[in-house]
Design a protein around this motif. Structure first.
Motif, PDB file in Angstrom:
ATOM      1  N   TYR A  14     -48.456 -54.356  22.081  1.00  0.00           N
ATOM      2  CA  TYR A  14     -48.490 -55.589  22.848  1.00  0.00           C
ATOM      3  C   TYR A  14     -49.163 -55.394  24.195  1.00  0.00           C
ATOM      4  O   TYR A  14     -49.234 -54.288  24.716  1.00  0.00           O
ATOM      5  N   GLU A  15     -49.625 -56.510  24.764  1.00  0.00           N
ATOM      6  CA  GLU A  15     -50.041 -56.527  26.166  1.00  0.00           C
ATOM      7  C   GLU A  15     -48.801 -56.190  26.996  1.00  0.00           C
ATOM      8  O   GLU A  15     -47.680 -56.262  26.498  1.00  0.00           O
ATOM      9  N   GLU A  16     -48.980 -55.860  28.253  1.00  0.00           N
ATOM     10  CA  GLU A  16     -47.834 -55.515  29.097  1.00  0.00           C
ATOM     11  C   GLU A  16     -46.865 -56.670  29.290  1.00  0.00           C
ATOM     12  O   GLU A  16     -45.728 -56.457  29.693  1.00  0.00           O
ATOM     13  N   ASN A  17     -47.287 -57.893  28.958  1.00  0.00           N
ATOM     14  CA  ASN A  17     -46.367 -59.034  29.073  1.00  0.00           C
ATOM     15  C   ASN A  17     -45.338 -59.026  27.938  1.00  0.00           C
ATOM     16  O   ASN A  17     -44.383 -59.797  27.958  1.00  0.00           O
ATOM     17  N   GLY A  18     -45.528 -58.165  26.924  1.00  0.00           N
ATOM     18  CA  GLY A  18     -44.589 -58.047  25.821  1.00  0.00           C
ATOM     19  C   GLY A  18     -44.654 -59.163  24.798  1.00  0.00           C
ATOM     20  O   GLY A  18     -43.846 -59.226  23.889  1.00  0.00           O
ATOM     21  N   VAL A  19     -45.641 -60.052  24.930  1.00  0.00           N
ATOM     22  CA  VAL A  19     -45.740 -61.212  24.043  1.00  0.00           C
ATOM     23  C   VAL A  19     -46.995 -61.147  23.170  1.00  0.00           C
ATOM     24  O   VAL A  19     -46.926 -61.338  21.960  1.00  0.00           O
ATOM     25  N   ASP A  20     -48.127 -60.909  23.783  1.00  0.00           N
ATOM     26  CA  ASP A  20     -49.407 -60.955  23.082  1.00  0.00           C
ATOM     27  C   ASP A  20     -49.693 -59.649  22.348  1.00  0.00           C
ATOM     28  O   ASP A  20     -49.729 -58.580  22.959  1.00  0.00           O
ATOM     29  N   TRP A  39     -40.761 -49.709  28.351  1.00  0.00           N
ATOM     30  CA  TRP A  39     -41.818 -49.761  27.342  1.00  0.00           C
ATOM     31  C   TRP A  39     -42.412 -48.388  27.135  1.00  0.00           C
ATOM     32  O   TRP A  39     -42.320 -47.520  27.984  1.00  0.00           O
ATOM     33  N   GLU A  41     -46.145 -46.758  26.409  1.00  0.00           N
ATOM     34  CA  GLU A  41     -47.580 -47.040  26.312  1.00  0.00           C
ATOM     35  C   GLU A  41     -48.169 -46.157  25.221  1.00  0.00           C
ATOM     36  O   GLU A  41     -47.908 -44.959  25.173  1.00  0.00           O
TER      37      GLU A  41
END
Length: 57
Positions: A14-20, A39, A41
């Protein structure tokens, strides 16, 4: 940085926003990873990076 092998059928990165979702990795793939607290990486063998909330061993 640590190295590991994916031990599940598939995992999403995921992106760092955890959604995308930016990518997915599959059983048997080798990855590089670093624990970032909440998270993890992850970098694939072809240079894509993303984060995952699952625990890596």
């Amino acid at each position: 940085m640590k190295y590991g092998i994916i031990k599940v059928k598939r995992a999403f990165l995921y992106e760092e926003n955890g959604v995308d979702v930016v990518d997915e990795v599959f059983f048997g793939w080798s990855v590089m990873w670093e624990d970032e607290g909440e998270w993890i990486e992850v970098w694939t063998h072809y240079g894509v990076s993303g984060v995952d909330g699952e625990e890596f061993d």
